[in-house]
Design an enzyme around this catalytic site. Structure first.
Site: not given
Ligand SMILES: *[C@@H]1O[C@H](CO)[C@@H](O)[C@H](O)[C@H]1NC(C)=O
Ligand SMILES: *[C@@H]1O[C@H](CO)[C@@H](O)[C@H](O)[C@H]1NC(C)=O
Length: 439
Positions: A246, A269
């Site tokens: 993430d 991310h």
């Protein structure tokens, strides 16, 4: 207690002991007691830890902490060469002495059976309400998170977990290492890997320094943020490598004066501010600088994401010297963030202004720049300076920058040209400024 006083007391104690003891044995025993009373190092092995990776070492860690907590400037030692299985645990004040060092050179692993996790524990290793706390060393914190990553249990039933020691894991996934309500936090040298969820979280902390750490979990492990900041001020993160599933770094509401530099991010991310304003909440983020970072093979590079319906503002953000490689969308502001589910259109928004991008270079795979700002509260004061983003594909794709209600200034020519950025301020600027909640 003052260290100088400590030593004086120790010398007087020894002198007294030498003078008063008529026989050697008594002197030695007295010496031992004195030494124990003035010890400043607390090794978990001396408190019964086995360190074989199977025995439960939680109690030993607890007892070593209780001892270390009472001594200013003490060191709790987790030695190298051993693997310690530790259940959810809190190393907590507020009655601990300041300046404790948690010297981590060994490896700490998390239990994988459901029994250890009760009906949903928010974190595995917690340090809370401490004044000047340091974790340092060459050691590893391993969440053994793979058992959680595929554990989609929307119909989770707590009794099921309590009855069966090896039943389902709770649906709430814990953060591996969390600091709460502490001032003067240093984390340096260690590796945090395979977290159940977020690897390292700071909540309501001030004066935080993170350096030389490594975060490592697979790119497809869900919700495994690298470093998550919330309600924290004066945070510096540098010389660290963050690879996860993430956000490498996620900066949430209540954060200001955040400085990130010389960080390598990917997979993951990217480096994100937000998401902010979920469920009509007010969010405030101020004064964030991210510079001299490399980001590769991530979903986004540097991004700001807010939900419709929120309030508050994101202001004074600088992203500079960012080298991207194979990043889907390197530069992104999304005021329509909607994670899964359906989101209603709402008129209020977390305002986004004074966002500066300087020297952002490298390759993208989807779109170079994406600014989706609120109809009601456009983004203002976006500046682009020395931007050079090229498609990573051999056959150049035609994805040009996207802007919606994005206002600001091009300081230099950019590659590709960003014609969609509207110059200056929106004509309804007066109205907008009065709508911005300066927090
Ligand atoms: C943000 O930075 C500005 C200028 O550098 C400073 O005046 C202001 O106090 C800072 N705000 C916060 C909340 O730290
Ligand atoms: C929200 O607004 C956009 C743009 O005006 C529109 O395309 C979309 O259909 C709307 N969505 C909903 C759920 O009303």
């Amino acid at each position: 207690m003052n260290m100088k006083l400590n030593s004086i007391a120790l010398i007087i104690g020894i002198a007294f002991s030498v003078w008063s003891s008529s026989c050697t044995a008594a002197r030695v025993s007295h010496w031992r007691k004195l030494k124990a009373a003035y010890a400043t190092t607390f090794n978990v092995l001396d408190y019964g830890a086995k360190g074989d990776g199977h025995a439960d070492d939680t109690k030993a860690f607890q007892n070593a902490w209780v001892a270390a907590c009472k001594v200013e400037g003490s060191t709790m030692v987790v030695p190298s060469g051993s693997v310690f299985l530790v259940k959810p645990i809190s190393f907590s004040g507020p009655n601990c002495e300041p300046n404790i060092v948690f010297q981590l050179d060994g490896k700490i692993i998390a239990p994988t059976g459901s029994a250890a996790w009760g009906s949903g524990t928010l974190q595995w290793l917690e340090f809370s309400k401490l004044n000047k706390i340091t974790i340092r060393g060459k050691g590893v914190i391993d969440g053994q998170g793979s058992v959680w990553w595929n554990n989609d249990s929307p119909t989770y039933n707590p009794t099921e977990v309590m009855l069966e020691s090896n039943g389902r894991l709770p649906s709430t996934k814990p953060t591996a290492l969390r600091f709460y309500g502490s001032d003067g936090v240093t984390v340096t040298g260690i590796t945090i890997q395979n977290s159940q969820q977020t690897h390292l979280k700071f909540d309501s902390c001030t004066n935080v320094q993170v350096s030389g750490i490594s975060v490592s979990s697979p790119g497809d492990s869900p919700n495994t943020d690298g470093i998550h900041l919330q309600n924290s001020q004066n945070v510096v993160i540098y010389s660290s490598t963050l690879a996860c599933g993430d956000d490498c770094i996620s900066i949430q509401t209540g954060c200001s004066d955040i400085y990130v530099h010389n960080v390598n991010c990917g997979p993951g991310h990217g480096i994100s501010i937000g998401s902010l304003g979920r469920e009509n909440t007010k969010a405030c983020v101020r004064n964030v600088t991210v510079r001299d970072v490399t980001i590769q093979n991530t979903l986004t590079g540097v991004r700001i994401k807010t939900w419709q319906g929120g309030s508050g503002s994101v202001q004074n953000i600088m992203f500079s010297n960012v080298q991207v490689s194979g990043v889907q969308i390197p530069i992104l502001i999304d005021q329509y963030y909607c994670d899964g589910g359906k989101c209603r259109n709402e008129s209020s928004a977390v305002a986004v202004s004074a966002i500066h991008y300087v020297n952002i270079k490298g390759t993208y795979t989807k779109q170079p720049i994406y600014f989706a700002c609120s109809d009601n509260l456009p983004c203002t004061g976006i500046t682009l300076d020395t931007i050079r983003l090229e498609s990573a594909q051999e056959t150049k794709n035609s994805n040009v920058p996207f802007c919606w209600e994005a206002y600001g200034e091009l300081k230099t020519k950019t590659v590709p040209p960003v014609e969609c950025l509207q110059r200056g301020n929106p004509s309804k600027a007066g109205g907008i400024n009065s709508k911005i909640d300066s927090c």
